[in-house]
Design a protein around this motif. Structure first.
Motif, PDB file in Angstrom:
ATOM      1  N   PHE A   1       0.825  -1.115   0.252  1.00 13.25           N
ATOM      2  CA  PHE A   1       0.443  -0.099   0.225  1.00 13.25           C
ATOM      3  C   PHE A   1       0.880   0.817  -0.188  1.00 13.25           C
ATOM      4  O   PHE A   1      -0.329   2.457   0.045  1.00 13.25           O
ATOM      5  N   SER A   2       2.060   1.460   0.193  1.00 11.52           N
ATOM      6  CA  SER A   2       2.744   1.663  -0.412  1.00 11.52           C
ATOM      7  C   SER A   2       3.957   2.111  -1.153  1.00 11.52           C
ATOM      8  O   SER A   2       4.104   3.069  -1.757  1.00 11.52           O
ATOM      9  N   TYR A   3       4.574   1.047  -1.187  1.00 12.00           N
ATOM     10  CA  TYR A   3       6.223   1.191  -1.555  1.00 12.00           C
ATOM     11  C   TYR A   3       5.628   0.988  -3.158  1.00 12.00           C
ATOM     12  O   TYR A   3       6.800   1.048  -3.750  1.00 12.00           O
ATOM     13  N   THR A   4       4.844   0.549  -3.459  1.00 13.45           N
ATOM     14  CA  THR A   4       4.127   0.103  -5.197  1.00 13.45           C
ATOM     15  C   THR A   4       3.401   1.479  -5.449  1.00 13.45           C
ATOM     16  O   THR A   4       4.232   1.320  -6.540  1.00 13.45           O
ATOM     17  N   ILE A   5       3.127   2.002  -4.895  1.00 15.96           N
ATOM     18  CA  ILE A   5       2.429   3.842  -5.046  1.00 15.96           C
ATOM     19  C   ILE A   5       3.999   4.050  -5.827  1.00 15.96           C
ATOM     20  O   ILE A   5       3.359   4.803  -6.715  1.00 15.96           O
ATOM     21  N   GLY A   6       4.529   4.501  -4.513  1.00 16.18           N
ATOM     22  CA  GLY A   6       5.639   5.463  -5.056  1.00 16.18           C
ATOM     23  C   GLY A   6       6.175   4.523  -6.356  1.00 16.18           C
ATOM     24  O   GLY A   6       6.546   5.741  -7.016  1.00 16.18           O
ATOM     25  N   ALA A   7       6.499   2.788  -6.642  1.00 17.03           N
ATOM     26  CA  ALA A   7       7.216   2.751  -7.632  1.00 17.03           C
ATOM     27  C   ALA A   7       6.514   3.074  -8.989  1.00 17.03           C
ATOM     28  O   ALA A   7       7.425   3.642  -9.703  1.00 17.03           O
ATOM     29  N   TYR A   8       5.292   2.750  -8.797  1.00 15.46           N
ATOM     30  CA  TYR A   8       4.587   3.174 -10.635  1.00 15.46           C
ATOM     31  C   TYR A   8       4.755   3.886 -10.490  1.00 15.46           C
ATOM     32  O   TYR A   8       5.101   5.017 -11.746  1.00 15.46           O
TER      33      TYR A   8
ATOM     34  N   SER B   1      11.061   7.351   1.104  1.00 14.62           N
ATOM     35  CA  SER B   1      10.438   6.417   1.848  1.00 14.62           C
ATOM     36  C   SER B   1      10.570   5.888   2.892  1.00 14.62           C
ATOM     37  O   SER B   1       9.863   6.154   4.125  1.00 14.62           O
ATOM     38  N   SER B   2      11.920   5.650   3.165  1.00 15.91           N
ATOM     39  CA  SER B   2      12.296   4.701   4.048  1.00 15.91           C
ATOM     40  C   SER B   2      12.124   5.092   5.484  1.00 15.91           C
ATOM     41  O   SER B   2      11.753   5.631   6.422  1.00 15.91           O
ATOM     42  N   GLY B   3      12.731   6.488   4.949  1.00 10.27           N
ATOM     43  CA  GLY B   3      13.276   7.496   6.354  1.00 10.27           C
ATOM     44  C   GLY B   3      11.707   8.195   6.454  1.00 10.27           C
ATOM     45  O   GLY B   3      11.975   9.201   7.639  1.00 10.27           O
ATOM     46  N   ILE B   4      10.453   8.201   5.940  1.00 14.29           N
ATOM     47  CA  ILE B   4       9.500   9.246   6.301  1.00 14.29           C
ATOM     48  C   ILE B   4       9.080   8.453   6.499  1.00 14.29           C
ATOM     49  O   ILE B   4       8.171   8.349   8.051  1.00 14.29           O
ATOM     50  N   ALA B   5       8.236   6.964   6.492  1.00 12.93           N
ATOM     51  CA  ALA B   5       7.933   5.628   6.962  1.00 12.93           C
ATOM     52  C   ALA B   5       8.175   5.575   8.421  1.00 12.93           C
ATOM     53  O   ALA B   5       7.537   4.833   9.357  1.00 12.93           O
TER      54      ALA B   5
END
Length: 471
Positions: free
Chosen positions: A150-157, A184-188
């Motif tokens: 629900f997070s990574y795949t949206i950013g990658a797309y 992404s990893s830093g904010i998440a």
């Protein structure tokens, strides 16, 4: 070599395929064993097993979820949410699909899927650095697949898919994941740390590494593994890949030296852990730009990467109330969110137009990407790249704060996000029934009388054996 995908015939470039598979394997080794070793040794001894296990589990879980739906959510031709999310399917488990040509490179989708999954895995493992030393492992087991979907795949797309909004309509520069992975990893990680809560007060006040030399070994695997991380970005074994590798190491080395110099200047002595932090910020900062900047720009970015995150970690961290309140164990906010944002902005400043043209393969109808410093020599060149970079960064930040918060709230309704106080006192033994080091006397009570009897028996046996010897 011709490959029959069942749909069309195309020619495999064996050199590109070999390099991409090698680069993917190197990136995978950044996680296992690289970050497994780094996390297991940089934390307090009682958290060594738990920290290493969080990284190892994340790597395995991401691989499974990626094959089931993650790859198609990120890189499918079909869209579920136009511009932001692909349509999930189990095609990535079928050889006909995996044998098809990758989108812009002369190797199969199987190679592309492997290369992309190790990127997804390391993102979750980097995120874990904010949560070490207190997160309930069962909550982590739920968090990994949910956040990936629900997070990574949206950013990658949105940033990497050819139909993605920030690839096609707002042409953002993010060669190898400065935004998709590090910001992404830093904010998440920072957001999740807020919801999970802090470590024990005693652990926050003193959290020494249990093995500094092993920590540096894990960091070394991370550094050299970045050759695959950024060198695999072009999707080919070409000059651009070589340029990306060289820029990566120049920036990392410069950042390490600057961070070390600042430690010496303000604290009186250089720190090995500080140097490791500087190395990481340099690697993160150059990631979005490695393929599209010249060597002098990589060095300038190294200076910025070694100084600005140092200021946020060493100065702002102690003065900003909110930063003090959130217990970010490994400082992932500074080393990845700040450095990733910095790299994205500097990409918009220093990206060379010709290198951008080569990297993005002259895609028909693709808007140009040009660093701001090069716009003055060509009055007809657009000067919007910095705005594009900032807009994409804002999207990634909002996405990760919102989705990570929602995931943590939902998981919190199922299992506690944080370990109990009793488990936090004990550490690894309470969480997994295992300890990292089996050292004599470490937590054991010595029975003096039994030990004395054992010593006397040993002496008697030794003397008897000497009297029976033939020499």
């Amino acid at each position: 070599m011709a490959v029959d995908s069942g749909k069309s015939e195309w020619t495999l470039n064996t050199g590109d395929n070999a390099w991409q598979m090698t680069a993917a394997t190197i990136v995978g080794m950044q996680s296992v064993p690289g970050l497994v070793i780094l996390y297991g040794s940089i934390v307090k001894k009682k958290w060594a097993v738990n920290s290493a296990f969080m990284a190892l589990y994340a790597f395995a879980a991401v691989l499974v979820v990626w094959a089931l739906c993650g790859f198609t959510l990120s890189f499918s031709d079909e869209e579920m949410i136009p511009g932001f999310w692909g349509k999930p399917s189990i095609q990535a488990l079928q050889y006909e699909f995996l044998f098809e040509k990758s989108y812009t490179s002369l190797f199969p989708k199987a190679t592309m899927s492997f290369f992309q999954v190790v990127f997804a895995a390391i993102t979750l493992i980097l995120l874990a650095g904010s949560l070490l030393g207190r997160m309930n492992f069962h909550a982590w087991m739920l968090f990994v697949p949910l956040w990936l979907i629900f997070s990574y795949t949206i950013g990658a797309y949105a940033l990497w898919n050819l139909n993605g909004y920030f690839f096609k309509k707002i042409p953002t520069i993010d060669c190898s994941g400065g935004y998709v992975i590090h910001l992404s990893s830093g904010i998440a990680g920072f957001t999740a740390a807020y919801w999970v809560g802090p470590r024990m007060t005693r652990d926050r006040e003193r959290f020494p590494p249990n093995n500094v030399l092993l920590m540096v070994g894990g960091g070394g695997l991370l550094w050299l593994g970045w050759s695959g991380f950024n060198g695999g970005g072009p999707g080919a074994a070409n000059e651009l890949a070589a340029l990306a590798v060289m820029n990566t190491h120049v920036c990392a080395a410069t950042s390490l030296i600057v961070w070390m110099a600042l430690d010496r200047l303000f604290f009186g002595r250089p720190s090995l852990i500080g140097a490791l932090q500087g190395m990481i910020t340099g690697l993160v900062c150059i990631t979005p730009a490695a393929c599209v900047v010249q060597g002098w720009a990589a060095m300038v970015m190294g200076v910025a990467a070694g100084s600005i995150p140092w200021c946020t970690m060493m100065v702002l961290q102690k003065r900003v109330w909110f930063l003090q309140r959130v217990d970010d164990t490994m400082g992932v906010f500074h080393t990845h969110a700040v450095a990733g944002l910095l790299g994205g902005i500097l990409s918009g400043l220093f990206a060379h137009p010709r290198l951008c043209q080569i990297f993005y393969n002259n895609i028909e109808g693709e808007p140009p990407r040009t660093g701001f410093v090069y716009t003055f020599s060509d009055p007809g060149t657009h000067r919007k790249q910095m705005g594009y970079q900032l807009f994409a960064a804002l999207f990634i930040i909002v996405l990760n704060v919102a989705v990570t918060s929602l995931i943590c709230v939902v998981i919190g309704l199922i299992v506690p996000l944080r370990m109990s106080e009793e488990a936090l006192e004990v550490g690894d033994d309470a969480a997994h029934g295992e300890e990292a080091y089996a050292l004599w006397g470490d937590g054991e009570k010595v029975n003096i009388f039994r030990m004395s009897a054992t010593v006397e028996q040993s002496k008697t046996f030794h003397l008897d054996s000497l009297s029976d010897s033939s020499y």
